[in-house]
Design an enzyme around this catalytic site. Structure first.
Site, short mmCIF file in Angstrom:
data_model
loop_
_atom_site.label_atom_id
_atom_site.label_comp_id
_atom_site.label_asym_id
_atom_site.label_seq_id
_atom_site.Cartn_x
_atom_site.Cartn_y
_atom_site.Cartn_z
N ASP A 29 0.93 -1.18 -0.28
CA ASP A 29 -0.10 0.13 0.06
C ASP A 29 0.86 1.33 0.12
OD1 ASP A 29 -3.26 0.77 1.17
OD2 ASP A 29 -1.83 2.09 1.01
N ILE A 30 0.64 2.12 -0.88
CA ILE A 30 1.23 3.25 -0.82
C ILE A 30 1.11 4.27 0.37
CG2 ILE A 30 -0.27 4.89 -2.19
CD1 ILE A 30 2.98 4.54 -3.69
N HIS A 93 -9.88 -5.72 -2.90
CA HIS A 93 -8.42 -5.80 -2.46
C HIS A 93 -8.50 -6.22 -0.87
CE1 HIS A 93 -9.65 -1.70 -2.23
NE2 HIS A 93 -9.05 -1.45 -1.16
N HIS A 95 -6.70 -6.05 2.81
CA HIS A 95 -5.47 -5.23 3.35
C HIS A 95 -4.76 -6.22 4.14
CE1 HIS A 95 -6.69 -0.85 2.68
NE2 HIS A 95 -7.68 -1.50 2.23
P1 AMP Z 1 -9.87 1.15 0.27
O1 AMP Z 1 -10.52 1.08 -1.10
O2 AMP Z 1 -10.78 2.38 1.25
O3 AMP Z 1 -9.69 -0.11 0.81
O4 AMP Z 1 -8.50 1.89 0.25
C1 AMP Z 1 -7.81 1.79 -0.83
C2 AMP Z 1 -6.06 1.57 -0.54
O5 AMP Z 1 -5.38 1.55 -1.76
C3 AMP Z 1 -5.71 2.89 0.21
O6 AMP Z 1 -5.09 2.20 1.61
C4 AMP Z 1 -4.73 3.32 -0.47
O7 AMP Z 1 -3.16 3.70 0.19
C5 AMP Z 1 -4.16 2.20 -1.39
N1 AMP Z 1 -3.85 2.86 -2.66
C6 AMP Z 1 -4.33 3.62 -3.40
N2 AMP Z 1 -3.69 4.02 -4.59
C7 AMP Z 1 -2.50 2.97 -4.61
C8 AMP Z 1 -1.24 2.90 -5.46
N3 AMP Z 1 -1.19 3.45 -6.52
N4 AMP Z 1 -0.38 1.97 -5.12
C9 AMP Z 1 -0.65 1.47 -3.85
N5 AMP Z 1 -1.71 1.54 -3.08
C10 AMP Z 1 -2.67 2.60 -3.24
#
Ligand code: AMP
Length: 132
Positions: A29-30, A93, A95
Protein backbone atom coordinates in the site's frame (compact mmCIF):
# COMPACT_ATOMS: atom_id res chain seq x y z
CA UNK A 1 -11.99 2.39 -17.73
CA UNK A 2 -9.42 0.15 -16.05
CA UNK A 3 -9.08 0.56 -12.29
CA UNK A 4 -5.86 1.94 -10.83
CA UNK A 5 -5.12 -1.58 -9.57
CA UNK A 6 -5.60 -3.11 -13.04
CA UNK A 7 -3.13 -0.50 -14.30
CA UNK A 8 -0.70 -1.63 -11.60
CA UNK A 9 -1.11 -5.28 -12.64
CA UNK A 10 -0.53 -4.30 -16.26
CA UNK A 11 2.61 -2.34 -15.34
CA UNK A 12 1.17 1.02 -16.42
CA UNK A 13 1.46 2.37 -12.88
CA UNK A 14 4.50 1.47 -10.74
CA UNK A 15 4.18 -0.43 -7.50
CA UNK A 16 6.29 -2.23 -4.93
CA UNK A 17 5.34 -5.75 -5.93
CA UNK A 18 5.37 -8.56 -3.41
CA UNK A 19 4.00 -11.54 -5.34
CA UNK A 20 2.02 -12.53 -8.40
CA UNK A 21 0.52 -15.61 -10.00
CA UNK A 22 -1.96 -16.15 -12.84
CA UNK A 23 -4.96 -14.87 -10.88
CA UNK A 24 -3.66 -12.71 -8.03
CA UNK A 25 -1.26 -9.87 -7.32
CA UNK A 26 0.12 -8.39 -4.08
CA UNK A 27 1.85 -5.05 -3.64
CA UNK A 28 2.63 -2.58 -0.86
CA UNK A 29 0.00 0.00 0.00
CA UNK A 30 1.40 3.38 -1.01
CA UNK A 31 -0.01 4.99 2.18
CA UNK A 32 0.66 2.28 4.75
CA UNK A 33 -0.85 2.11 8.20
CA UNK A 34 2.12 0.03 9.33
CA UNK A 35 5.38 -1.14 7.82
CA UNK A 36 4.56 -3.90 5.32
CA UNK A 37 0.89 -2.96 4.79
CA UNK A 38 0.09 -4.92 1.64
CA UNK A 39 -2.85 -5.12 -0.73
CA UNK A 40 -3.82 -8.47 -2.25
CA UNK A 41 -6.08 -8.37 -5.29
CA UNK A 42 -7.59 -10.65 -7.89
CA UNK A 43 -6.36 -9.66 -11.34
CA UNK A 44 -9.94 -9.90 -12.51
CA UNK A 45 -11.48 -6.50 -11.95
CA UNK A 46 -14.48 -6.87 -9.66
CA UNK A 47 -15.46 -3.93 -7.46
CA UNK A 48 -16.63 -5.64 -4.29
CA UNK A 49 -14.79 -8.47 -2.57
CA UNK A 50 -17.97 -10.34 -1.69
CA UNK A 51 -19.15 -10.31 -5.31
CA UNK A 52 -16.18 -12.51 -6.29
CA UNK A 53 -17.17 -16.03 -7.21
CA UNK A 54 -16.46 -18.61 -4.52
CA UNK A 55 -13.41 -20.09 -6.19
CA UNK A 56 -11.73 -16.74 -6.83
CA UNK A 57 -12.50 -15.54 -3.29
CA UNK A 58 -11.14 -18.72 -1.72
CA UNK A 59 -8.04 -18.61 -3.91
CA UNK A 60 -7.40 -15.00 -2.94
CA UNK A 61 -7.16 -16.05 0.70
CA UNK A 62 -4.85 -18.96 -0.08
CA UNK A 63 -2.61 -16.56 -2.00
CA UNK A 64 -2.85 -14.00 0.84
CA UNK A 65 -1.78 -16.65 3.33
CA UNK A 66 1.60 -17.02 1.62
CA UNK A 67 2.05 -13.25 1.61
CA UNK A 68 0.97 -12.93 5.27
CA UNK A 69 3.47 -15.58 6.34
CA UNK A 70 6.26 -13.75 4.55
CA UNK A 71 5.16 -10.46 6.14
CA UNK A 72 5.20 -12.05 9.57
CA UNK A 73 8.82 -13.09 9.06
CA UNK A 74 9.97 -9.88 7.41
CA UNK A 75 8.37 -7.24 9.60
CA UNK A 76 8.38 -7.03 13.40
CA UNK A 77 4.76 -7.69 14.38
CA UNK A 78 2.60 -9.74 16.69
CA UNK A 79 0.33 -10.88 13.88
CA UNK A 80 -0.78 -9.92 10.40
CA UNK A 81 -4.35 -8.65 10.34
CA UNK A 82 -6.55 -8.67 7.28
CA UNK A 83 -9.51 -6.54 6.37
CA UNK A 84 -11.69 -5.47 3.49
CA UNK A 85 -12.54 -1.80 3.09
CA UNK A 86 -12.87 -0.83 -0.56
CA UNK A 87 -14.21 2.68 -0.06
CA UNK A 88 -11.56 4.30 -2.22
CA UNK A 89 -10.62 1.90 -5.02
CA UNK A 90 -13.40 -0.06 -6.80
CA UNK A 91 -11.28 -3.15 -7.37
CA UNK A 92 -11.58 -5.84 -4.71
CA UNK A 93 -8.58 -5.91 -2.37
CA UNK A 94 -7.62 -7.40 0.95
CA UNK A 95 -5.52 -5.26 3.28
CA UNK A 96 -2.82 -7.28 5.07
CA UNK A 97 -1.57 -5.21 7.99
CA UNK A 98 1.25 -6.37 10.28
CA UNK A 99 0.34 -5.10 13.75
CA UNK A 100 1.80 -4.83 17.22
CA UNK A 101 -1.44 -3.84 18.91
CA UNK A 102 -5.10 -3.71 17.99
CA UNK A 103 -5.09 0.06 17.47
CA UNK A 104 -2.52 -0.33 14.64
CA UNK A 105 -5.36 -1.67 12.48
CA UNK A 106 -7.42 1.52 12.66
CA UNK A 107 -7.89 3.27 9.34
CA UNK A 108 -8.36 6.54 11.20
CA UNK A 109 -4.68 6.45 12.26
CA UNK A 110 -2.29 8.77 10.43
CA UNK A 111 -0.53 6.96 7.59
CA UNK A 112 3.22 6.34 7.70
CA UNK A 113 5.25 8.69 5.60
CA UNK A 114 7.68 6.29 3.89
CA UNK A 115 9.93 7.17 0.98
CA UNK A 116 9.99 5.13 -2.23
CA UNK A 117 13.39 3.80 -1.14
CA UNK A 118 12.01 2.66 2.20
CA UNK A 119 9.03 0.98 0.51
CA UNK A 120 11.37 -0.74 -1.97
CA UNK A 121 13.50 -2.01 0.92
CA UNK A 122 10.47 -3.39 2.76
CA UNK A 123 9.14 -5.07 -0.40
CA UNK A 124 12.52 -6.72 -1.03
CA UNK A 125 12.61 -7.99 2.55
CA UNK A 126 9.12 -9.49 2.24
CA UNK A 127 9.88 -11.09 -1.14
CA UNK A 128 12.95 -12.71 0.41
CA UNK A 129 10.70 -14.52 2.88
CA UNK A 130 8.23 -15.90 0.35
CA UNK A 131 8.27 -19.70 0.06
CA UNK A 132 10.55 -20.12 3.07
P1 AMP B 1 -9.85 1.26 0.27
O1 AMP B 1 -10.43 1.24 -1.13
O2 AMP B 1 -10.65 2.16 1.20
O3 AMP B 1 -9.66 -0.11 0.83
O4 AMP B 1 -8.41 1.93 0.19
C1 AMP B 1 -7.59 1.77 -0.95
C2 AMP B 1 -6.16 1.62 -0.54
O5 AMP B 1 -5.39 1.61 -1.72
C3 AMP B 1 -5.62 2.75 0.35
O6 AMP B 1 -5.05 2.19 1.52
C4 AMP B 1 -4.58 3.44 -0.54
O7 AMP B 1 -3.47 3.92 0.18
C5 AMP B 1 -4.19 2.33 -1.51
N1 AMP B 1 -3.72 2.81 -2.80
C6 AMP B 1 -4.35 3.69 -3.62
N2 AMP B 1 -3.61 3.87 -4.74
C7 AMP B 1 -2.51 3.09 -4.61
C8 AMP B 1 -1.37 2.84 -5.43
N3 AMP B 1 -1.21 3.45 -6.61
N4 AMP B 1 -0.43 1.98 -4.99
C9 AMP B 1 -0.57 1.37 -3.79
N5 AMP B 1 -1.63 1.55 -2.98
C10 AMP B 1 -2.58 2.41 -3.37
Amino acid sequence: MASIFTKIVQGEIPCHKIAENDNYFAFLDINPLTEGHTLVIPKKEVDYMFDLDDELLAGLHVFAKKVARALQKAVPCVRVGSCVMGLEVPHAHLHLIPFQMMSDMSFTNPKLNLTQDQLAEIAAKVRNHLDQ
